[in-house]
Write a protein that holds these residues in place. Structure first.
Motif: not given
Length: 216
Positions: A62-69, A151-163
């Motif tokens: 997700x785009x939460x601070x924790x998930x992005x970190x 692609x490495x998808x974490x959980x629901x993979x609904x957050x912003x990605x790094x590429x």
């Protein structure tokens, strides 16, 4: 009744109106034809580029601070693993072969990194082909289109990605690069045609805008 002079003037006006209309039609047809040609060329360039590069994406839960970190911690570990795995790979086919043979190891590396970061989400890793929008990184832009990607998808993979680009190796860990380094530009130039390569850096004056970079 209208006089001959008036009738002649009306006929001349209608004639001029028809000429103007035909000129507009011909001009529009020419513009549309030129646009179609440019669009076709841009599509050919994009497909040529897509056939020679392999992208790498890590998608956050997700785009939460924790998930992005956590996404960035997973990125760090996987990129480090990929450096060893792909060392010496000479072309895109060998790069894909090595990834396919070790996709479970890549996924395991990502899972361990996520656990270390305090995450409990599942991770799905795959080598696939997807549509990506136009993206830029520094002075280099890749066009929108379909690309092969790990692609490495974490959980629901609904957050912003790094590429980044795995082949040729353009994966920078930090996201602040005003200009792609000369060494990496040379790697791109070695696998692309002259037109494809130049389109990466000529996007301000053309529709061949190619994008790659970090989408945080």
């Amino acid at each position: 009744m209208k006089g001959k002079k008036e009738m002649l003037q009306e006929l001349l006006w209608l004639y001029r109106k028809q000429i103007v209309f035909m000129c507009v039609v011909v001009t529009l047809a020419g513009i549309l034809g030129a646009c179609a040609v440019l669009k076709g060329r841009a599509s050919d360039v994009q497909q040529g580029i897509a056939g020679e590069i392999l992208r790498f994406h890590v998608i956050a839960n997700s785009d939460s601070e924790e998930d992005q970190a956590r996404k960035l911690m997973v990125r760090d570990e996987v990129v480090e693993y990929m450096k060893t795995l792909l060392d010496g790979a000479e072309d895109i086919e060998e790069t894909k072969r090595r990834i396919e043979e070790h996709v479970e190891d890549i996924e395991y590396t990502a899972e361990q990194a996520l656990k270390k970061a305090g995450g409990e989400d599942s991770i799905h890793t795959e080598l696939t082909e997807c549509y990506f929008p136009r993206k830029s990184y520094g002075d280099c832009t890749f066009p929108a289109g379909r690309y092969q990607a790990l692609r490495v998808c974490i959980g629901k993979a609904e957050g912003k990605n790094w590429w980044c680009v795995l082949f040729p190796n353009l994966c920078f860990i930090d996201s602040i690069h005003a200009v792609v380094p000369d060494k990496q530009k040379q790697q791109l130039e070695n696998v692309l045609t002259e037109e494809e390569y130049e389109s990466l850096f000529d996007w301000k004056r053309s529709d061949f805008r190619i994008g790659w970079g970090i989408f945080q």
